[in-house]
Write a protein that holds these residues in place. Structure first.
Motif, PDB file in Angstrom:
ATOM      1  N   UNK A 197       0.845  -1.207   0.000  1.00 40.68           N
ATOM      2  CA  UNK A 197       0.000   0.000   0.000  1.00 40.68           C
ATOM      3  C   UNK A 197       0.876   1.251   0.000  1.00 40.68           C
ATOM      4  N   UNK A 198       0.699   2.080  -1.020  1.00 41.49           N
ATOM      5  CA  UNK A 198       1.568   3.255  -1.144  1.00 41.49           C
ATOM      6  C   UNK A 198       0.813   4.560  -0.904  1.00 41.49           C
ATOM      7  N   UNK A 199      -0.492   4.539  -1.000  1.00 46.70           N
ATOM      8  CA  UNK A 199      -1.269   5.752  -0.718  1.00 46.70           C
ATOM      9  C   UNK A 199      -2.701   5.366  -0.430  1.00 46.70           C
ATOM     10  N   UNK A 200      -3.385   6.242   0.279  1.00 44.49           N
ATOM     11  CA  UNK A 200      -4.792   6.022   0.602  1.00 44.49           C
ATOM     12  C   UNK A 200      -5.548   7.332   0.392  1.00 44.49           C
ATOM     13  N   UNK A 201      -6.838   7.221   0.215  1.00 46.54           N
ATOM     14  CA  UNK A 201      -7.633   8.417  -0.009  1.00 46.54           C
ATOM     15  C   UNK A 201      -9.018   8.247   0.598  1.00 46.54           C
ATOM     16  N   UNK A 202      -9.651   9.358   0.850  1.00 50.28           N
ATOM     17  CA  UNK A 202     -11.083   9.413   1.131  1.00 50.28           C
ATOM     18  C   UNK A 202     -11.701  10.285   0.056  1.00 50.28           C
TER      19      UNK A 202
END
Length: 447
Positions: free
Chosen positions: A142-147
């Motif tokens: 996992x390199x990035x997350x968003x909402x």
């Protein structure tokens, strides 16, 4: 704060696991050659910044040579590339694809390599799960997350007599603002993605924000009041208000382009999308605004997701080891190591690329906040214009995407959204009844 990075130790651990000979089409220069993904359609300054990071990587890893391959994930093209074996050695996929790719053995098993990474145990467990197999081995990083957020054009807001510093806080206000923008400017006040599974993605987002779900306990939950409310509002905005323009086949790339060109007042997408809008679509920063999605109901939440970095199943052991080194260097060090974060931010700032756009933390908020202090002097994005989002999104309940047959269910919902927007007499009840049946069949087939 994450522990300091024993880079040499990690390098030795991962590279020792793969010493295969070069493939026949690889230059015989004693180095391991890997191809890595670079976003398609970047401005030259962004390409220059990316190449500068490659130079830094190769200087630190003289036994690895990095080549680039243009790549942007879409459901259709990814499936074709996967089947044809034309993916780069390192590529990215959304969280929703991780488990399926792992279960089918369609990405390399790099679990032994990722276990040596110093931050392996620091991930938010819910985020790490997107890239783990049933035994908890991390096959995809996992390199990035968003909402999800509501992106809006401040210039169009002003032209419509709306206050860009006070964006809509309810869905009724979004509908009213959309009509005002269209009436004043002739542009689409509000637009949605509908194509290549993105219509289902965004419809699911809105349904979640209204307190509904599209799946629960492995069962489709399509024919629901929340879904009916979301589609009825789209129908009203399209046919009564005439505030949605005339393009109803947007996907992620094309709606970004239209928004950056000033042809859309508002649309829903990942809250960290500023970088793509700027580097690939020449967005004018003065036009940009970002706020949270309105949540309505006790069970309402904001749909979250993210991006995984994976390795081609065709990569040889030495290429897999080199690929993990690249993932660690390019994607992860800037999140966990101050010197690396500064180096990355400095390269981007010097080439005019965005630094400091909001993201959700893949570890925890304290780690994210600390990393933001490291790069504070290089931040060059309009953070004040994103404050309606950043000041609230961490307090919104974060919901994961549906986990069973995700892309297949999204494809079913694409058709529903397209029909509502192109057929004035669309029967929402009939559409939802059929979609319920089709989505459940997709879930059953996946199981």
């Amino acid at each position: 704060m994450q522990p300091s990075r024993p880079l040499a130790a990690v390098a030795a651990a991962v590279l020792a696991l793969g010493l295969a000979a070069c493939s026949d089409d690889e230059p015989d220069d004693g180095r391991t050659h890997i191809t890595v993904t670079i976003d398609a359609g970047l401005e030259q300054a962004a390409i220059d910044a990316f190449n500068a990071r490659i130079d830094q990587f190769e200087e630190a890893h003289p036994d690895i040579a990095v080549e680039t391959q243009e790549y942007t994930w879409t459901a259709g093209t990814f499936t074709a590339q996967l089947a044809g074996g034309t993916l780069p050695d390192v590529f990215t996929v959304p969280f929703t694809d991780g488990r399926g790719l792992i279960e089918r053995g369609q990405i390399a098993d790099i679990g032994d390599l990722t276990s040596a990474l110093p931050y392996r145990d620091s991930y938010n467990p819910n985020i790490a799960a997107a890239g783990e197999d049933a035994e908890g081995d991390l096959w995809a990083v996992p390199i990035s997350a968003y909402g999800q957020g509501l992106h809006y054009n401040r210039t169009l807001f002003e032209a419509a007599g709306l206050d860009p510093d006070a964006p809509p806080t309810t869905w009724d206000e979004i509908q009213t603002a959309a009509k005002a923008i269209t009436d004043a400017t002739g542009e689409a006040g509000y637009a949605v993605m509908t194509n290549d599974n993105t219509g289902g993605w965004i419809l699911t987002t809105v349904v979640n924000a209204l307190g509904g779900r599209t799946e629960a306990d492995g069962k489709a939950t399509i024919d629901t009041p929340a879904m009916r409310e979301a589609l009825t509002r789209l129908q009203d905005m399209r046919w009564d208000d005439q505030s949605m323009g005339d393009d109803f086949l947007y996907d992620w790339a094309t709606i970004n382009q239209a928004f950056a060109s000033g042809r859309i007042g508002m649309y829903v997408s990942g809250g960290g999308n500023y970088g793509n809008l700027f580097t690939q679509n020449a967005l004018n920063p003065d036009d940009y605004g970002l706020t949270v999605l309105p949540l309505a109901g006790a069970d309402a939440g904001v749909l979250g997701g993210g991006t995984l970095a994976a390795v081609s199943p065709n990569a040889e052991p030495d290429e897999q080891a080199a690929a993990v080194e690249w993932i660690d260097f390019y994607y992860m060090e800037k999140l966990t190591d101050q010197a690396a974060a500064v180096a990355d931010a400095e390269v981007k700032a010097e080439s005019g690329q965005p630094v400091g756009a909001p993201e959700l933390p893949v570890f925890d908020k304290a780690t994210y906040d600390e990393a933001q202090t490291w790069i504070a002097e290089f931040v060059n994005v309009p953070v004040e214009q994103m404050a309606p989002y950043t000041s609230q999104v961490f307090d919104q309940p974060l919901l994961t995407e549906p986990v069973h047959a995700t892309q297949e269910v999204y494809a079913v919902l694409d058709t529903v959204v397209q029909t509502v927007l192109t057929d004035e007499n669309a029967d929402i009840d009939a559409l939802l009844a059929q979609a319920q049946t089709d989505a459940q069949a997709a879930i059953d087939a996946a199981a």
